[in-house]
Design a protein around this motif. Structure first.
Motif, short mmCIF file in Angstrom:
data_model
loop_
_atom_site.label_atom_id
_atom_site.label_comp_id
_atom_site.label_asym_id
_atom_site.label_seq_id
_atom_site.Cartn_x
_atom_site.Cartn_y
_atom_site.Cartn_z
N ARG A 157 9.02 -24.83 13.69
CA ARG A 157 9.76 -26.03 13.34
C ARG A 157 8.79 -27.18 13.14
NH1 ARG A 157 14.73 -27.52 13.13
NH2 ARG A 157 15.56 -25.72 14.20
N LYS A 201 12.57 -31.41 11.08
CA LYS A 201 13.84 -30.71 10.86
C LYS A 201 13.69 -29.49 9.96
CE LYS A 201 15.24 -33.55 6.93
NZ LYS A 201 16.30 -34.31 6.33
N LEU A 246 12.28 -25.63 9.01
CA LEU A 246 11.84 -24.34 9.54
C LEU A 246 10.90 -23.71 8.53
CD1 LEU A 246 15.18 -22.76 10.84
CD2 LEU A 246 13.32 -23.72 12.20
#
Length: 64
Positions: free
Chosen positions: A31, A34, A36
């Motif tokens: 992460r 915000k 991934l």
């Protein structure tokens, strides 16, 4: 790679990647804020772990 790239690479819907995350499945993600991200090496290792034994491979049995 990001979630959309992973989904495209695996040929699955993006929602499946998020479902895997909720259920603790799928490759390890990193992460960044915000976002991934998935390391290609982690994705390839995860794919290798998903292989099911073929019917031509001998089964390991525990004979006692």
């Amino acid at each position: 790679m990001d979630v959309a790239e992973l989904a495209a690479y695996l040929g699955i819907p993006i929602s499946t990647v998020y479902d895997w995350r909720v259920h603790g499945k799928g490759p390890t993600a990193y992460r960044f804020g915000k976002h991934l991200k998935f390391a290609i090496s982690d994705v390839r290792a995860w794919i290798a772990q998903q292989r099911e034994p073929s019917s031509s491979e001998p089964r390991q049995t525990d004979r006692r």
